[in-house]
Design a protein around this motif. Structure first.
Motif, PDB file in Angstrom:
ATOM      1  N   PHE A 126     -39.148  20.975 -80.827  1.00 46.71           N
ATOM      2  CA  PHE A 126     -40.127  21.326 -81.864  1.00 46.71           C
ATOM      3  C   PHE A 126     -39.806  20.671 -83.217  1.00 46.71           C
ATOM      4  O   PHE A 126     -40.240  21.160 -84.262  1.00 46.71           O
ATOM      5  N   ASP A 127     -39.075  19.578 -83.159  1.00 43.13           N
ATOM      6  CA  ASP A 127     -38.769  18.797 -84.369  1.00 43.13           C
ATOM      7  C   ASP A 127     -38.126  19.638 -85.465  1.00 43.13           C
ATOM      8  O   ASP A 127     -38.450  19.515 -86.643  1.00 43.13           O
ATOM      9  N   ARG A 128     -37.196  20.485 -85.074  1.00 44.37           N
ATOM     10  CA  ARG A 128     -36.480  21.310 -86.049  1.00 44.37           C
ATOM     11  C   ARG A 128     -35.004  20.935 -86.152  1.00 44.37           C
ATOM     12  O   ARG A 128     -34.255  21.586 -86.864  1.00 44.37           O
ATOM     13  N   LEU A 129     -34.598  19.873 -85.492  1.00 40.21           N
ATOM     14  CA  LEU A 129     -33.185  19.506 -85.476  1.00 40.21           C
ATOM     15  C   LEU A 129     -32.721  18.941 -86.810  1.00 40.21           C
ATOM     16  O   LEU A 129     -31.547  19.032 -87.163  1.00 40.21           O
ATOM     17  N   ASP A 130     -33.631  18.354 -87.560  1.00 37.33           N
ATOM     18  CA  ASP A 130     -33.306  17.839 -88.896  1.00 37.33           C
ATOM     19  C   ASP A 130     -34.273  18.374 -89.943  1.00 37.33           C
ATOM     20  O   ASP A 130     -34.469  17.759 -90.996  1.00 37.33           O
ATOM     21  N   PHE A 149     -44.431  28.116 -74.631  1.00 38.88           N
ATOM     22  CA  PHE A 149     -43.868  28.811 -75.785  1.00 38.88           C
ATOM     23  C   PHE A 149     -43.961  27.930 -77.018  1.00 38.88           C
ATOM     24  O   PHE A 149     -44.097  26.713 -76.949  1.00 38.88           O
ATOM     25  N   SER A 150     -43.919  28.602 -78.160  1.00 35.37           N
ATOM     26  CA  SER A 150     -43.991  27.915 -79.457  1.00 35.37           C
ATOM     27  C   SER A 150     -42.703  28.181 -80.215  1.00 35.37           C
ATOM     28  O   SER A 150     -41.912  29.058 -79.857  1.00 35.37           O
ATOM     29  N   ILE A 151     -42.500  27.473 -81.307  1.00 38.68           N
ATOM     30  CA  ILE A 151     -41.285  27.655 -82.088  1.00 38.68           C
ATOM     31  C   ILE A 151     -41.212  29.049 -82.686  1.00 38.68           C
ATOM     32  O   ILE A 151     -40.123  29.606 -82.897  1.00 38.68           O
ATOM     33  N   GLU A 152     -42.378  29.664 -82.915  1.00 38.49           N
ATOM     34  CA  GLU A 152     -42.406  31.026 -83.470  1.00 38.49           C
ATOM     35  C   GLU A 152     -41.863  32.060 -82.490  1.00 38.49           C
ATOM     36  O   GLU A 152     -41.519  33.176 -82.890  1.00 38.49           O
ATOM     37  N   ASP A 153     -41.805  31.709 -81.206  1.00 35.48           N
ATOM     38  CA  ASP A 153     -41.213  32.617 -80.226  1.00 35.48           C
ATOM     39  C   ASP A 153     -39.699  32.705 -80.393  1.00 35.48           C
ATOM     40  O   ASP A 153     -39.076  33.669 -79.928  1.00 35.48           O
ATOM     41  N   PHE A 154     -39.103  31.706 -81.034  1.00 35.98           N
ATOM     42  CA  PHE A 154     -37.652  31.624 -81.136  1.00 35.98           C
ATOM     43  C   PHE A 154     -37.123  31.872 -82.543  1.00 35.98           C
ATOM     44  O   PHE A 154     -36.085  32.506 -82.716  1.00 35.98           O
ATOM     45  N   THR A 181     -30.418  26.035 -77.016  1.00 35.12           N
ATOM     46  CA  THR A 181     -30.925  26.223 -78.376  1.00 35.12           C
ATOM     47  C   THR A 181     -31.181  24.880 -79.050  1.00 35.12           C
ATOM     48  O   THR A 181     -32.216  24.685 -79.705  1.00 35.12           O
ATOM     49  N   ILE A 182     -30.255  23.963 -78.890  1.00 35.34           N
ATOM     50  CA  ILE A 182     -30.421  22.627 -79.461  1.00 35.34           C
ATOM     51  C   ILE A 182     -31.640  21.936 -78.849  1.00 35.34           C
ATOM     52  O   ILE A 182     -32.417  21.257 -79.550  1.00 35.34           O
ATOM     53  N   LYS A 183     -31.850  22.110 -77.552  1.00 38.99           N
ATOM     54  CA  LYS A 183     -33.015  21.518 -76.892  1.00 38.99           C
ATOM     55  C   LYS A 183     -34.314  22.032 -77.499  1.00 38.99           C
ATOM     56  O   LYS A 183     -35.263  21.271 -77.716  1.00 38.99           O
ATOM     57  N   ILE A 184     -34.362  23.341 -77.757  1.00 40.10           N
ATOM     58  CA  ILE A 184     -35.569  23.933 -78.352  1.00 40.10           C
ATOM     59  C   ILE A 184     -35.799  23.377 -79.754  1.00 40.10           C
ATOM     60  O   ILE A 184     -36.923  23.006 -80.123  1.00 40.10           O
ATOM     61  N   LEU A 185     -34.756  23.306 -80.551  1.00 40.69           N
ATOM     62  CA  LEU A 185     -34.891  22.773 -81.909  1.00 40.69           C
ATOM     63  C   LEU A 185     -35.358  21.320 -81.873  1.00 40.69           C
ATOM     64  O   LEU A 185     -36.198  20.902 -82.672  1.00 40.69           O
ATOM     65  N   LYS A 186     -34.815  20.567 -80.926  1.00 38.34           N
ATOM     66  CA  LYS A 186     -35.217  19.169 -80.805  1.00 38.34           C
ATOM     67  C   LYS A 186     -36.659  19.049 -80.330  1.00 38.34           C
ATOM     68  O   LYS A 186     -37.439  18.229 -80.830  1.00 38.34           O
TER      69      LYS A 186
END
Length: 275
Positions: free
Chosen positions: A110-114, A68-73, A103-108
């Motif tokens: 794909f480098d979206r946590l910050d 999966f990619s970040i666009e899936d979420f 959710t936090i795991k997914i953001l982390k």
């Protein structure tokens, strides 16, 4: 800046959070709105369609052995606001904290946590279990949306209890209360005064009704109908407060909640019943 918003069911929390997300985006900030509610509709007035939850995407992709990619979420909506829906575990089993953690795991991953300037968590306010306090672990600030009724005041007090517990291991501060329905505020105002808890802003309860009818944000509706300028300005004041408090977290203090017995006594006095 990561901010969690709590409030009892039906208080207009999602409506308010969605408008604040748009208001911040209009100021040029990158905003991610994170729905943490079994109703999974936090994004609806921004994206205009239901999006799959984090858990649903993971399960569907795993069954097909697909990456999966970040666009899936994450889905982009009005004014460039990005939305992700944590969802909830199946009814009767699991924990709300699990979906927040995933959710936090997914953001982390794909480098979206910050990546974003503002992360807005839209969370149920009843705090019936530790799972729904999980967003506090990932938040710098927390606000609670409340009315003038007992359940609203109880939700504020309950959030203070959650923050008191979570602050033992995390640096989380309550920024204040947003009062929805400023025409009735005597009891919530007295409660906040007693605890030295600031009321950030007061807005008209009619917002929730208008947005429910329009299925959009007040900002977007005003662009097309040009009749909600007063309402937009009320949200703009809250946006101003959020931006200001984002730079003042060190000066904020977490008041101690009332015991349930003291909360009942206080409320009865405010409703003119002899305690």
């Amino acid at each position: 800046m990561k901010i969690s918003f709590y409030g009892k069911s039906g208080i207009g929390k999602t409506t308010i959070v969605s408008n604040l997300a748009v208001g911040l985006a209009k100021r040029g900030f990158k905003v991610l709105q994170i729905g943490v509610d079994p109703k999974r509709d936090s994004h609806l007035s921004i994206v205009k369609k239901f999006i799959p939850t984090v858990v649903e995407v993971i399960e569907a992709k795993s069954q097909k052995n697909e990456d999966f990619s970040i666009e899936d979420f994450i889905y982009e909506g009005y004014q460039g606001v990005h939305c992700i829906e944590a969802g909830a575990p199946p009814a009767g089993i699991g924990c709300g904290g699990f979906v927040t953690g995933e959710t936090i795991k997914i953001l982390k991953q794909f480098d979206r946590l910050d990546y974003y300037d503002y992360y807005l968590y839209d969370v149920p306010g009843d705090l019936i279990c530790g799972g729904y306090t999980a967003p506090l672990q990932y938040s710098d600030l927390s606000y609670v949306i409340a009315g003038d009724d007992f359940n609203s005041i109880y939700s504020v007090n309950r959030l203070l209890e959650g923050i008191k517990e979570k602050s033992k291991g995390y640096d989380i501060k309550i920024a204040g209360v947003i009062v929805n329905n400023h025409n009735q505020k005597e009891r919530i105002s007295k409660y906040c005064e007693e605890l030295n808890l600031p009321i950030i802003s007061e807005i008209d309860e009619v917002h929730a009704l208008k947005t429910e009818t329009l299925k959009t944000t007040i900002y977007e509706a005003n662009e097309s109908l040009n009749v909600f300028e007063k309402e937009v300005q009320q949200f703009e004041k809250i946006v101003d407060a959020i931006i200001a408090q984002s730079h003042e977290t060190a000066t904020l203090n977490n008041p101690d909640p009332l015991s349930f017995e003291d909360l009942i006594k206080s409320y009865r006095k405010l409703t003119f019943v002899e305690a």
